[in-house]
Design a protein around this motif. Structure first.
Motif, short mmCIF file in Angstrom:
data_model
loop_
_atom_site.label_atom_id
_atom_site.label_comp_id
_atom_site.label_asym_id
_atom_site.label_seq_id
_atom_site.Cartn_x
_atom_site.Cartn_y
_atom_site.Cartn_z
N HIS A 260 -1.45 -55.95 -11.89
CA HIS A 260 -0.64 -54.90 -12.51
C HIS A 260 -1.47 -53.68 -12.91
CE1 HIS A 260 2.83 -57.59 -12.71
NE2 HIS A 260 2.03 -58.52 -13.20
N THR A 261 -2.78 -53.73 -12.72
CA THR A 261 -3.65 -52.64 -13.15
C THR A 261 -3.59 -51.48 -12.15
OG1 THR A 261 -5.17 -54.23 -14.18
CG2 THR A 261 -6.00 -51.99 -13.80
N ASN A 262 -3.34 -50.28 -12.67
CA ASN A 262 -3.37 -49.08 -11.82
C ASN A 262 -4.77 -48.52 -11.68
OD1 ASN A 262 -0.55 -49.39 -12.56
ND2 ASN A 262 -0.24 -47.33 -11.75
N ALA A 263 -5.55 -48.53 -12.77
CA ALA A 263 -6.87 -47.90 -12.75
C ALA A 263 -7.64 -48.33 -13.99
CB ALA A 263 -6.73 -46.38 -12.71
N LEU A 264 -8.96 -48.06 -13.96
CA LEU A 264 -9.85 -48.35 -15.09
C LEU A 264 -10.55 -47.06 -15.52
CD1 LEU A 264 -11.73 -51.50 -13.67
CD2 LEU A 264 -9.52 -51.44 -14.86
N ILE A 265 -10.79 -46.95 -16.83
CA ILE A 265 -11.63 -45.88 -17.38
C ILE A 265 -12.73 -46.57 -18.17
CG2 ILE A 265 -11.74 -43.89 -18.92
CD1 ILE A 265 -8.79 -43.37 -18.30
N LEU A 266 -13.99 -46.33 -17.79
CA LEU A 266 -15.13 -47.01 -18.39
C LEU A 266 -16.14 -45.99 -18.88
CD1 LEU A 266 -15.71 -49.66 -15.55
CD2 LEU A 266 -14.31 -49.95 -17.61
N GLU A 267 -16.57 -46.15 -20.14
CA GLU A 267 -17.65 -45.32 -20.66
C GLU A 267 -18.82 -46.21 -21.04
OE1 GLU A 267 -18.83 -41.98 -24.03
OE2 GLU A 267 -16.76 -42.68 -23.91
N ALA A 268 -19.97 -45.97 -20.40
CA ALA A 268 -21.18 -46.75 -20.64
C ALA A 268 -20.90 -48.25 -20.64
CB ALA A 268 -21.84 -46.33 -21.95
N PRO A 269 -20.25 -48.78 -19.59
CA PRO A 269 -19.87 -50.19 -19.61
C PRO A 269 -21.07 -51.12 -19.52
CG PRO A 269 -19.51 -49.26 -17.43
CD PRO A 269 -19.88 -48.11 -18.32
N MET A 270 -21.04 -52.20 -20.29
CA MET A 270 -22.10 -53.20 -20.24
C MET A 270 -21.77 -54.17 -19.12
SD MET A 270 -23.66 -55.51 -23.35
CE MET A 270 -24.01 -54.06 -24.34
N LEU A 271 -22.30 -53.90 -17.94
CA LEU A 271 -21.94 -54.63 -16.73
C LEU A 271 -22.90 -55.77 -16.43
CD1 LEU A 271 -21.08 -51.53 -14.53
CD2 LEU A 271 -19.47 -53.07 -15.68
N ASN A 272 -24.06 -55.77 -17.06
CA ASN A 272 -25.04 -56.83 -16.86
C ASN A 272 -25.84 -56.95 -18.15
OD1 ASN A 272 -27.55 -58.17 -16.26
ND2 ASN A 272 -27.12 -57.91 -14.08
N PHE A 273 -25.50 -57.95 -18.96
CA PHE A 273 -26.13 -58.08 -20.27
C PHE A 273 -27.63 -58.33 -20.14
CE2 PHE A 273 -26.93 -60.75 -24.19
CZ PHE A 273 -27.00 -59.66 -25.04
N GLY A 274 -28.04 -59.03 -19.09
CA GLY A 274 -29.46 -59.26 -18.88
C GLY A 274 -30.22 -57.97 -18.72
N ARG A 275 -29.66 -57.03 -17.96
CA ARG A 275 -30.30 -55.73 -17.78
C ARG A 275 -30.33 -54.95 -19.09
NH1 ARG A 275 -29.39 -53.97 -12.30
NH2 ARG A 275 -30.07 -51.88 -12.90
N THR A 276 -29.28 -55.10 -19.89
CA THR A 276 -29.25 -54.44 -21.19
C THR A 276 -30.35 -54.98 -22.09
OG1 THR A 276 -26.86 -54.09 -21.01
CG2 THR A 276 -27.81 -53.98 -23.21
N VAL A 277 -30.56 -56.30 -22.07
CA VAL A 277 -31.64 -56.90 -22.85
C VAL A 277 -32.99 -56.41 -22.34
CG1 VAL A 277 -32.80 -59.09 -23.38
CG2 VAL A 277 -30.31 -58.92 -23.54
N ASP A 278 -33.15 -56.32 -21.03
CA ASP A 278 -34.41 -55.82 -20.46
C ASP A 278 -34.70 -54.41 -20.97
OD1 ASP A 278 -34.62 -58.16 -19.04
OD2 ASP A 278 -33.91 -57.31 -17.14
N LYS A 279 -33.66 -53.58 -21.03
CA LYS A 279 -33.85 -52.21 -21.51
C LYS A 279 -34.26 -52.21 -22.98
CE LYS A 279 -31.57 -47.71 -21.98
NZ LYS A 279 -32.65 -46.99 -21.29
N GLY A 280 -33.60 -53.06 -23.78
CA GLY A 280 -33.96 -53.15 -25.19
C GLY A 280 -35.39 -53.62 -25.38
N THR A 332 -28.99 -47.86 -25.05
CA THR A 332 -28.43 -49.20 -25.22
C THR A 332 -28.09 -49.84 -23.88
OG1 THR A 332 -27.49 -48.59 -27.37
CG2 THR A 332 -26.58 -50.54 -26.30
N VAL A 333 -27.23 -49.21 -23.12
CA VAL A 333 -26.82 -49.74 -21.81
C VAL A 333 -27.50 -48.91 -20.71
CG1 VAL A 333 -24.88 -50.10 -20.24
CG2 VAL A 333 -24.62 -50.57 -22.68
N PRO A 334 -28.19 -49.55 -19.77
CA PRO A 334 -28.92 -48.79 -18.75
C PRO A 334 -28.00 -47.93 -17.90
CG PRO A 334 -29.57 -51.11 -18.73
CD PRO A 334 -28.36 -51.00 -19.61
N LEU A 335 -28.34 -46.66 -17.78
CA LEU A 335 -27.62 -45.75 -16.90
C LEU A 335 -27.60 -46.29 -15.47
CD1 LEU A 335 -26.36 -42.93 -16.18
CD2 LEU A 335 -28.72 -42.10 -15.95
N GLU A 336 -28.69 -46.92 -15.06
CA GLU A 336 -28.82 -47.40 -13.68
C GLU A 336 -27.72 -48.37 -13.30
OE1 GLU A 336 -32.46 -45.70 -15.15
OE2 GLU A 336 -31.23 -47.35 -15.93
N THR A 337 -27.22 -49.16 -14.26
CA THR A 337 -26.17 -50.12 -13.91
C THR A 337 -24.88 -49.40 -13.54
OG1 THR A 337 -25.60 -50.40 -16.27
CG2 THR A 337 -27.15 -51.97 -15.31
#
Length: 382
Positions: A260-280, A332-337
């Motif tokens: 039922h989803t038409n679309a998503l809007i995401l701002e700085a989504p945490m898509l890989n927590f492991g990568r977020t921890v690596d950045k921290g 906080t959340v890597p831009l690269e992700t």
């Protein structure tokens, strides 16, 4: 010294050195896994300390001094739109006017209550009082949604439409993060449902006792979508900020209701927590071997399933349009992700990166552009 004696001596020296290295890495990993538990996994609904002192105020300006014993997350001298509160009153900070000897004077708009010189206050990313009516004079209903672990609360701003936008906040945040666009959604004649989820202040705790970074929270979003469908929703757009972005993406990957989803809007989504921890860890100058050990120990000590919190690796399974935004100075959340997510879905993702902007602060720096981008995207995909 013959070769045999040399080899014995080398082994004699290397074994204790190697043992010390292993102990250092393991000890560092144990310590950093504890930091990860405290700063990342542990539920935190504390609004934060008062970090500035008000030294002067007029009808349209405010002068602030940083409290020296504490660190501010935002630079007082950044000309962006922030909220300021003393816990009871609320105002907006605008452009920087002057900076002199530790005193910062900025444009100021009083929205609720009263501020006095000599009192302490804190910055907030949301520059509005804490509900849709106080923020925008929008009539709303506090609704309760039946979710797997118990009822979760939500703000419902209802209009005469079958189009719905459901908004999901990030870790340590709350529904306030939606206030920056609720008035725009109302003007678009779109129903908005801003939800709590497990571990929020008035919501049930998660079974793990920790933030699960979307692994379980998506079920609460699913309950909210079912609520909207039961109320006549025909068009649904999901909005996720930071960890809320991970919740949205995992919902889209796992829920049968995602059709039922038409679309998503995401701002700085945490898509890989492991990568977020690596950045921290990099921000703290933690060597990679210690980070790797810490993550392994976190799996054993706290039940973290790193593979389950990697939504980036399944990006190509997303099949709806996505508006994706990320600040280039996000610490906080890597831009690269986000870049990799956009590259995985070149025909579906509209990606915007913003120089100098930090974590979930694009609206604060560029409110008009942000609102125009979001409203145009919704109009195209509703």
């Amino acid at each position: 010294m013959n070769s045999f004696l040399k080899s014995v001596l080398v082994r004699y020296l290397l074994v204790p050195i190697a043992g010390v290295v292993v102990l250092v890495i393991f000890g560092g990993g144990w310590y950093f896994s504890s930091v990860l538990e405290e700063d990342g996994l542990r539920v935190d609904n504390d609004p934060g300390d008062f970090l500035v002192k008000i030294t002067g105020i007029t009808d349209n300006t405010i002068t602030l001094r940083q409290i020296k014993s504490l660190e501010t997350e935002e630079n007082l001298a950044i000309s962006a739109l922030w909220g300021i509160t003393n816990g009871e009153s609320y105002g907006q900070l605008g452009d920087l006017i002057s900076e002199d000897d530790g005193l910062i004077t900025r444009e100021f708009t009083l929205l609720e209550g009263e501020f006095r010189p000599g009192t302490d206050a804190r910055f907030e990313r949301t520059p509005y009082p804490h509900d849709p009516y106080l923020a925008h004079e929008l009539d709303y209903v506090e609704v309760f949604i039946e979710a797997p672990l118990g009822d979760i609360g939500a703000w419902l701003v209802e209009v005469d439409s079958d189009a719905w936008v459901i908004l999901v906040h990030g870790r340590t945040s709350n529904r306030d993060s939606s206030l920056k666009i609720l008035d725009d959604l109302y003007e678009l004649n779109v129903n908005s449902l801003t939800i709590d989820y497990r571990n929020d202040e008035d919501a049930p705790p998660s079974e793990s006792g920790y933030y699960d970074f979307g692994v379980t929270e998506w079920e609460d979003l699913e309950a909210a979508v079912q609520y909207a469908l039961d109320d006549g929703a025909q068009e649904i757009i999901l909005v996720g900020y930071s960890m809320g972005g991970g919740v949205v993406v995992n919902y889209q990957l796992r829920s049968p209701l995602s059709q039922h989803t038409n679309a998503l809007i995401l701002e700085a989504p945490m898509l890989n927590f492991g990568r977020t921890v690596d950045k921290g860890a990099q921000e703290r100058s933690v060597p990679y071997p210690i980070t790797a050990v810490a993550k392994t120990l976190a799996s054993f000590r706290f039940g973290v399933d790193w593979g389950a919190i990697d939504y980036l690796s399944r990006a190509d399974e997303i099949d709806v349009p996505v508006l994706l935004m990320h600040g280039e100075e996000d610490d906080t959340v890597p831009l690269e992700t986000s870049i990799e997510f956009a590259e995985a879905l070149p025909n579906l993702v509209e990606f915007h990166a913003y120089p100098e902007v930090g974590h979930v602060a694009i609206w604060n720096w560029h409110p008009d552009e942000y609102e125009e981008l979001v409203t145009e995207f919704i109009e195209r995909h509703r």
